[in-house]
Structure formats: C-alpha cells, structure tokens
Scaffold this motif. Structure first.
Motif, PDB file in Angstrom:
ATOM      1  N   MET A  70      38.867 -14.641  10.460  1.00 23.06           N
ATOM      2  CA  MET A  70      38.661 -14.590  11.907  1.00 23.06           C
ATOM      3  C   MET A  70      37.293 -15.150  12.276  1.00 23.06           C
ATOM      4  SD  MET A  70      41.169 -13.569  13.756  1.00 23.06           S
ATOM      5  CE  MET A  70      40.272 -13.200  15.257  1.00 23.06           C
ATOM      6  N   ASP A  71      36.300 -14.909  11.413  1.00 25.13           N
ATOM      7  CA  ASP A  71      34.948 -15.417  11.678  1.00 25.13           C
ATOM      8  C   ASP A  71      34.827 -16.900  11.336  1.00 25.13           C
ATOM      9  OD1 ASP A  71      34.103 -12.906  12.492  1.00 25.13           O
ATOM     10  OD2 ASP A  71      33.438 -12.321  10.483  1.00 25.13           O
ATOM     11  N   ARG A  72      35.370 -17.284  10.178  1.00 17.27           N
ATOM     12  CA  ARG A  72      35.188 -18.654   9.680  1.00 17.27           C
ATOM     13  C   ARG A  72      36.201 -19.623  10.269  1.00 17.27           C
ATOM     14  NH1 ARG A  72      31.933 -18.357   5.202  1.00 17.27           N
ATOM     15  NH2 ARG A  72      32.470 -20.502   4.692  1.00 17.27           N
ATOM     16  N   GLY A  73      37.393 -19.119  10.589  1.00 14.99           N
ATOM     17  CA  GLY A  73      38.418 -19.964  11.175  1.00 14.99           C
ATOM     18  C   GLY A  73      39.249 -20.721  10.150  1.00 14.99           C
ATOM     19  N   ILE A  74      40.056 -21.633  10.647  1.00 13.67           N
ATOM     20  CA  ILE A  74      40.981 -22.430   9.835  1.00 13.67           C
ATOM     21  C   ILE A  74      40.393 -23.830   9.656  1.00 13.67           C
ATOM     22  CG2 ILE A  74      43.327 -23.377   9.722  1.00 13.67           C
ATOM     23  CD1 ILE A  74      44.051 -21.159  11.854  1.00 13.67           C
ATOM     24  N   THR A  75      40.439 -24.329   8.429  1.00 13.20           N
ATOM     25  CA  THR A  75      39.988 -25.697   8.156  1.00 13.20           C
ATOM     26  C   THR A  75      41.211 -26.576   7.938  1.00 13.20           C
ATOM     27  OG1 THR A  75      37.935 -24.908   7.134  1.00 13.20           O
ATOM     28  CG2 THR A  75      38.618 -27.168   6.635  1.00 13.20           C
ATOM     29  N   LEU A  76      41.312 -27.664   8.703  1.00 13.77           N
ATOM     30  CA  LEU A  76      42.433 -28.588   8.596  1.00 13.77           C
ATOM     31  C   LEU A  76      42.047 -29.780   7.730  1.00 13.77           C
ATOM     32  CD1 LEU A  76      43.780 -28.792  12.271  1.00 13.77           C
ATOM     33  CD2 LEU A  76      44.724 -27.489  10.378  1.00 13.77           C
ATOM     34  N   ALA A  77      42.944 -30.159   6.831  1.00 14.76           N
ATOM     35  CA  ALA A  77      42.720 -31.304   5.951  1.00 14.76           C
ATOM     36  C   ALA A  77      44.025 -32.081   5.816  1.00 14.76           C
ATOM     37  CB  ALA A  77      42.220 -30.832   4.589  1.00 14.76           C
ATOM     38  N   GLY A  78      43.947 -33.256   5.195  1.00 16.96           N
ATOM     39  CA  GLY A  78      45.131 -34.083   4.983  1.00 16.96           C
ATOM     40  C   GLY A  78      45.379 -35.038   6.141  1.00 16.96           C
ATOM     41  N   GLY A  79      46.084 -36.124   5.851  1.00 18.92           N
ATOM     42  CA  GLY A  79      46.353 -37.133   6.874  1.00 18.92           C
ATOM     43  C   GLY A  79      47.124 -36.603   8.062  1.00 18.92           C
ATOM     44  N   GLY A  80      48.032 -35.640   7.833  1.00 18.58           N
ATOM     45  CA  GLY A  80      48.817 -35.081   8.933  1.00 18.58           C
ATOM     46  C   GLY A  80      47.983 -34.322   9.937  1.00 18.58           C
ATOM     47  N   GLU A 136      44.563 -29.670  16.043  1.00 20.75           N
ATOM     48  CA  GLU A 136      43.582 -28.572  16.107  1.00 20.75           C
ATOM     49  C   GLU A 136      43.900 -27.635  17.267  1.00 20.75           C
ATOM     50  OE1 GLU A 136      39.188 -29.458  15.448  1.00 20.75           O
ATOM     51  OE2 GLU A 136      40.045 -31.466  15.698  1.00 20.75           O
ATOM     52  N   GLN A 137      44.136 -28.237  18.433  1.00 19.41           N
ATOM     53  CA  GLN A 137      44.420 -27.442  19.632  1.00 19.41           C
ATOM     54  C   GLN A 137      45.658 -26.585  19.430  1.00 19.41           C
ATOM     55  OE1 GLN A 137      44.965 -29.831  23.171  1.00 19.41           O
ATOM     56  NE2 GLN A 137      46.063 -28.183  24.236  1.00 19.41           N
ATOM     57  N   ARG A 138      46.704 -27.154  18.832  1.00 24.62           N
ATOM     58  CA  ARG A 138      47.957 -26.418  18.627  1.00 24.62           C
ATOM     59  C   ARG A 138      47.740 -25.223  17.709  1.00 24.62           C
ATOM     60  NH1 ARG A 138      53.517 -27.689  18.733  1.00 24.62           N
ATOM     61  NH2 ARG A 138      54.632 -25.765  18.258  1.00 24.62           N
ATOM     62  N   MET A 139      47.031 -25.423  16.594  1.00 28.02           N
ATOM     63  CA  MET A 139      46.796 -24.324  15.651  1.00 28.02           C
ATOM     64  C   MET A 139      45.902 -23.249  16.274  1.00 28.02           C
ATOM     65  SD  MET A 139      48.675 -25.117  13.206  1.00 28.02           S
ATOM     66  CE  MET A 139      49.592 -26.598  12.757  1.00 28.02           C
ATOM     67  N   ARG A 140      44.950 -23.674  17.080  1.00 33.28           N
ATOM     68  CA  ARG A 140      44.060 -22.722  17.747  1.00 33.28           C
ATOM     69  C   ARG A 140      44.846 -21.855  18.724  1.00 33.28           C
ATOM     70  NH1 ARG A 140      40.806 -26.335  19.927  1.00 33.28           N
ATOM     71  NH2 ARG A 140      39.771 -26.765  17.945  1.00 33.28           N
ATOM     72  N   GLU A 141      45.739 -22.490  19.489  1.00 38.32           N
ATOM     73  CA  GLU A 141      46.537 -21.746  20.470  1.00 38.32           C
ATOM     74  C   GLU A 141      47.537 -20.818  19.794  1.00 38.32           C
ATOM     75  OE1 GLU A 141      48.310 -24.822  22.750  1.00 38.32           O
ATOM     76  OE2 GLU A 141      46.522 -25.195  23.986  1.00 38.32           O
ATOM     77  N   GLU A 142      48.133 -21.264  18.689  1.00 39.66           N
ATOM     78  CA  GLU A 142      49.167 -20.470  18.011  1.00 39.66           C
ATOM     79  C   GLU A 142      48.584 -19.252  17.301  1.00 39.66           C
ATOM     80  OE1 GLU A 142      52.376 -20.735  17.979  1.00 39.66           O
ATOM     81  OE2 GLU A 142      52.863 -22.763  18.690  1.00 39.66           O
ATOM     82  N   THR A 143      47.357 -19.353  16.800  1.00 40.71           N
ATOM     83  CA  THR A 143      46.773 -18.251  16.001  1.00 40.71           C
ATOM     84  C   THR A 143      45.677 -17.492  16.722  1.00 40.71           C
ATOM     85  OG1 THR A 143      45.118 -19.727  14.996  1.00 40.71           O
ATOM     86  CG2 THR A 143      47.262 -19.518  13.869  1.00 40.71           C
ATOM     87  N   GLN A 144      45.203 -18.045  17.841  1.00 36.22           N
ATOM     88  CA  GLN A 144      44.064 -17.451  18.567  1.00 36.22           C
ATOM     89  C   GLN A 144      42.849 -17.306  17.639  1.00 36.22           C
ATOM     90  OE1 GLN A 144      44.240 -16.772  22.020  1.00 36.22           O
ATOM     91  NE2 GLN A 144      46.090 -17.989  21.636  1.00 36.22           N
ATOM     92  N   MET A 145      42.651 -18.296  16.793  1.00 36.56           N
ATOM     93  CA  MET A 145      41.533 -18.310  15.854  1.00 36.56           C
ATOM     94  C   MET A 145      40.806 -19.647  15.946  1.00 36.56           C
ATOM     95  SD  MET A 145      43.448 -16.679  12.540  1.00 36.56           S
ATOM     96  CE  MET A 145      42.096 -17.137  11.466  1.00 36.56           C
ATOM     97  N   PRO A 146      39.523 -19.672  15.529  1.00 38.18           N
ATOM     98  CA  PRO A 146      38.819 -20.962  15.494  1.00 38.18           C
ATOM     99  C   PRO A 146      39.514 -21.920  14.529  1.00 38.18           C
ATOM    100  CG  PRO A 146      37.301 -19.118  15.171  1.00 38.18           C
ATOM    101  CD  PRO A 146      38.685 -18.561  15.079  1.00 38.18           C
ATOM    102  N   CYS A 147      39.457 -23.193  14.837  1.00 40.24           N
ATOM    103  CA  CYS A 147      40.104 -24.189  13.983  1.00 40.24           C
ATOM    104  C   CYS A 147      39.284 -25.470  14.043  1.00 40.24           C
ATOM    105  CB  CYS A 147      41.533 -24.454  14.470  1.00 40.24           C
ATOM    106  SG  CYS A 147      42.461 -25.596  13.439  1.00 40.24           S
ATOM    107  N   GLN A 148      39.005 -26.056  12.866  1.00 36.46           N
ATOM    108  CA  GLN A 148      38.220 -27.277  12.850  1.00 36.46           C
ATOM    109  C   GLN A 148      38.784 -28.258  11.820  1.00 36.46           C
ATOM    110  OE1 GLN A 148      36.569 -24.219  12.287  1.00 36.46           O
ATOM    111  NE2 GLN A 148      36.868 -24.286  10.065  1.00 36.46           N
TER     112      GLN A 148
END
Length: 352
Positions: free
Chosen positions: A283-293, A300-312
């Motif tokens: 919850m503090d560190r958030g989700i890190t996105l990797a890979g070409g997809g 980023e916006q979609r994952m942030r909205e779906e989980t209500q967590m930081p995403c970068q």
C-alpha cells in the motif's frame, strides 16, 4: 548485505537471456544488453534450412513464398517448437560471442507458472545451442531486480510484468517470491483482439503486424482525454479486394477490454492472497509495472483505479527483465542454490 551485491568472479562470457514470446534480449556480463531482436525464425519447410533470424525474419511474417515459413517458436512464454528455438538461441549466442567455440554459462528467464517439463525444455534448448550450463530465473524476480526494487529486504514489493505471451504478478520479499500469478495473456492476445474486432465489426482482414501498430498508436486500457483516429488498410472479407477504413481509440479500447480485464483479475487475485504484513508495505510502495504491455496507453491509470493503490511504470519496461537477469549473473551460485532448495522443498511438500 543483499544477496545480489557480491561478485562471484564469473567470466565476461557468461550471459543472461530474456527468451520472450515477442522479443529476445541478450545481456553479456561486463557489456550489458548486446542484442534485442524479435523471436522469429524464417525456415525452409522443405530442407529445414534457416534463412533468417530476428529482425530480418520478422520482416518476412505474412510475406514469405510457399516454401519459406516465418515461425515464432515460442508461444505463451514457453517453447512451442524445440528445434527452431534451439536454432534461434544458437544464432544469438554466436552473434554475441564471435568465437564459435565459446560455451557460456547462461541464465534464462521463464514465466513463474511454467511446468517442470517446460523448464527442462528451456534448459535443453540452451545446452543444445551451445551453452555450457543453463540456469533458470523466474521472470517477475528478474523484472523486480531490473527495476531496482529491494528484493532482498524484509519488505513487500509488487511487480506486474506484462509481456508478449504472459503476464506475471508477484509479491517479493527476502529474496523470494511470496505469492504470484502467471496468466498466458499479454501483448499477443491484445493484437489478436484487434484482429478479431476488425474481422467481426468491419469485415476487414488484417495481419498481426498491423494489429500491433494499431494497438501502439491508438490502443488504451482507460479512456483517453480525446478520441484518436487512424487509417488502416486490409482485405475486404466480402469482396476480397483491398480496403481502407478509419478506426477510433474508443472502439479499440473496447476490443482490448477482455485481455486487459484478465490482467486486472490476476493482479487482484495476487493481492487477495498477499499476507497482511506485506500488503501494508505494498500500500505504501505501490505497484511497479514492467514489460512491453505496460506501455499500453492508460495502463497505469487503469491499475490505479482498479486497486486504489499507487502505480508507477518502471524506467525501462522493455529491458528490465534482461537487465535483472544480467545482474543475477553476479550471484549465479546463490540462484543455483535457491533453485535446488526450492525443488527440495517442493519434493518434501509432495511427500507430506
């Protein structure tokens, strides 16, 4: 001191291979990433002779004469054609090592959900292609290392790696994967979704290469500020003649909804199985996105909205798996020991 901080004195010939469904990247210790090419091989169907590998072979997809086939030997992150994969690996090893007698030790990335049979196929393909030894590292771990996440610390890190054939979600702590989810959905499925949309909604046949271009240009996982339109050409399925149509970003977002929703579901399932102590860290560190997809507009916006967590999005989503695998070369023996311990724990668990 973290498990990836020490050097083991391996020679510069040791290499790491991100053997991806769409692209293969090769990292040579001391030199960094030395090769990044499509995982495509052009083969003569009569003689079995290899005509081209990588970029040259990809140009032939959908354009080859009758006797030549442009093959993608990996499907959903695993080997679909063993012999062609072996030829491709041999070509890449020889390209990166000018000495044809070189037999490097190799670390290869594999999806976290592969079976024992699939792992052995990867190892055997590397050995047959000329490697002296082959070790495997799971893709989410390699991606986390390449992103610079503190994988060796007693805190939770969440990585979502969206590749061409698979999407990997993993929570990592103390140098190991605590919980993970691997689904065989990625960039390839998104391309196929665009192909099917054009076929069913516009009666237009397009190739996967064209679908990928559409995805990159106007595809998105969340609504864009304004609609983008692009012109595409294909074959009219009714008349059989060439045809040009206009496509909008809104309809392509709808076409991509199914594969994107499956990735979201895998992320939520992993979070649901995460221990509470680590969930707090995430919850503090958030989700890190990797890979070409992960480069799809609005991911980023979609994952942030779906989980209500930081995403970068990580700085180098296309290369972080290869870079992480390369850094793991510095702790080759530790990886090997961890792998043996993991197999031993699984055998003991199965016996119990």
């Amino acid at each position: 001191m973290g498990i990836f901080n020490n050097l083991t004195g391996f020679g510069g010939r040791d290499m790491a291979v991100d053997l991806g469904t769409a692209n293969t990247l090769v990292y040579v210790r001391g030199r960094g990433i030395v090769l990044s090419e499509p995982s495509v091989v052009a083969v003569d169907s009569v003689t079995g002779e290899v005509h081209a590998v990588g970029v040259d072979a990809k140009r032939m997809l959908g354009r080859t004469p009758g006797t030549i086939q442009a093959i993608r030997p990996l499907k959903d992150g695993v080997i679909a054609d063993f012999d062609v994969t072996e030829e491709m690996l041999r070509h890449f090893i020889q390209r990166t090592h000018q000495n044809r007698f070189a037999h490097p030790r190799v670390v290869v990335c594999v999806p976290s959900g592969v079976t024992g049979v699939e792992k052995r196929a990867v190892e055997e393909a590397c050995l047959s292609a000329g490697a002296r030894q082959a070790y495997l590292i799971e893709e989410p771990m390699a991606a986390a290392i390449g992103c610079g996440l503190p994988v060796a610390d007693p805190t939770g890190s969440l990585i979502l790696d969206i590749g061409g054939g698979t999407s990997e979600v993993a929570v990592i702590s103390l140098g190991g994967i605590v919980v993970s989810e691997s689904i065989r959905v990625g960039g390839d499925e998104m391309d196929e979704a665009v192909v099917n949309h054009c076929k069913h909604e516009h009666k237009l046949a397009i190739g996967l290469g064209t679908a990928e271009e559409i995805k990159l240009e106007i595809g998105s996982a969340a609504p864009l500020p304004e609609t983008i339109r692009t012109e595409i050409r294909g074959r009219d399925l009714v008349t059989g003649l060439p045809k040009t149509i206009m496509l909008g970003s809104d309809e392509i977002r709808v076409a991509l909804e199914e594969p994107v929703s499956q990735i979201v579901a895998a992320l939520k399932d992993t979070l649901d199985r995460t221990p509470p102590e680590l969930a707090g860290d995430i919850m503090d560190r958030g989700i890190t996105l990797a890979g070409g997809g992960a480069l799809l507009h609005g991911m980023e916006q979609r994952m942030r909205e779906e989980t209500q967590m930081p995403c970068q999005l990580t700085e180098s989503p296309l290369t972080c798996v290869a870079v992480g695998s390369g850094r793991s070369l510095e702790e080759f023996e530790v990886i090997h020991r961890m792998s043996r311990n993991s197999h031993r724990r699984r055998r003991v668990g199965a016996a119990v």
